[in-house]
Design a protein around this motif. Structure first.
Motif, PDB file in Angstrom:
ATOM      1  N   UNK A   1      30.073  41.433  45.627  1.00 25.11           N
ATOM      2  CA  UNK A   1      30.954  42.572  45.784  1.00 25.11           C
ATOM      3  C   UNK A   1      32.081  42.581  44.766  1.00 25.11           C
ATOM      4  N   UNK A   2      33.004  43.507  44.937  1.00 22.41           N
ATOM      5  CA  UNK A   2      34.122  43.703  44.018  1.00 22.41           C
ATOM      6  C   UNK A   2      35.176  42.622  44.245  1.00 22.41           C
ATOM      7  N   UNK A   3      35.887  42.246  43.173  1.00 19.92           N
ATOM      8  CA  UNK A   3      37.005  41.319  43.302  1.00 19.92           C
ATOM      9  C   UNK A   3      36.600  39.873  43.107  1.00 19.92           C
ATOM     10  N   UNK A   4      37.062  39.006  44.002  1.00 14.52           N
ATOM     11  CA  UNK A   4      36.811  37.569  43.902  1.00 14.52           C
ATOM     12  C   UNK A   4      35.328  37.235  43.742  1.00 14.52           C
ATOM     13  N   UNK A   5      34.404  37.916  44.442  1.00  9.65           N
ATOM     14  CA  UNK A   5      32.986  37.582  44.275  1.00  9.65           C
ATOM     15  C   UNK A   5      32.476  37.654  42.840  1.00  9.65           C
ATOM     16  N   UNK A   6      33.113  38.479  41.998  1.00  5.34           N
ATOM     17  CA  UNK A   6      32.642  38.604  40.611  1.00  5.34           C
ATOM     18  C   UNK A   6      32.880  37.335  39.802  1.00  5.34           C
TER      19      UNK A   6
END
Length: 214
Positions: free
Chosen positions: A27-32
């Motif tokens: 997903x968007x944010x930290x997961x990237x």
């Protein structure tokens, strides 16, 4: 504001939880950040805009903005990666072919129900694939700050933001701790910072049990 060190710490911990050979949507944010911290573990990272096989983040000299993730961040492709239509990507997601979805969270209740797509009263740009991922992925891991920017806890008794659906998260990883969700509420399974249990309870919006393994 969460430091880059803490964001990386969360990403590394989630990367540890991913099983070899699994298909994982980020997903968007930290997961990237996760592609940079797999340490040789072979997982197949999926982007919902139509890619299976995300590689490490490119350096500035090798950025190609024709190759981006669903988060609009520049990415690379692993050897053997495949590109396809976004409609085929959602066939994968809705058909139950994604093993793990790693998502951010605005809120999560004590049983793992997630709110991550809108804050009441603010402009909605679009739901995106969050609801499909919550419904279709076999396992859901939340990678999130422990508190919102206003200091309010994200792990709370009951959602006040719109839910993504009745499907629950399996795990929450923050800069301070790892929680696993059960039918009886959250269980603290690991401490990730130098915070005490009492301090953690003060910044968490619901009660939790301790089940820390050593």
């Amino acid at each position: 504001m969460l430091s880059r060190f803490d964001r990386i710490k969360i990403a590394k911990k989630v990367a540890e939880e991913l099983e070899e050979g699994s298909i994982v949507n980020l997903g968007v944010g930290i997961p990237t950040l996760i592609p940079d911290y797999l340490n040789g573990k072979k997982v197949y990272l999926q982007s919902e805009n139509g890619l299976l096989g995300i590689g490490p983040t490119p350096d500035e000299e090798h950025i190609n903005m024709d190759l981006i993730s669903a988060s609009k961040k520049p990415i690379t492709m692993d050897k053997g990666a495949s590109l396809f239509d976004s409609s085929d990507s959602f066939v994968m997601i809705r058909g139950g072919h994604v093993d793990v979805a790693v998502l951010g969270a605005l809120q999560v209740d004590r049983y793992g129900e997630i709110a991550n797509w809108t804050i009441p009263g603010k402009t909605i740009l679009g739901v995106g694939g969050a609801m499909d991922l919550v419904a279709g992925a076999k396992k859901i891991i939340l990678a999130s700050t422990h508190q919102a920017k206003n200091g309010q806890p994200k792990l709370i008794n009951e959602l006040t933001f719109p839910s993504n659906g009745v499907r629950k998260a399996d795990m929450l990883v923050t800069e301070h701790a790892v929680f696993k969700f059960t039918d009886y509420g959250p269980e603290l399974s690991e401490i990730l910072s130098d915070i005490s249990i009492d301090e953690l309870r003060k910044i968490t919006g619901t009660k939790f049990k301790e089940k820390i393994t050593t």
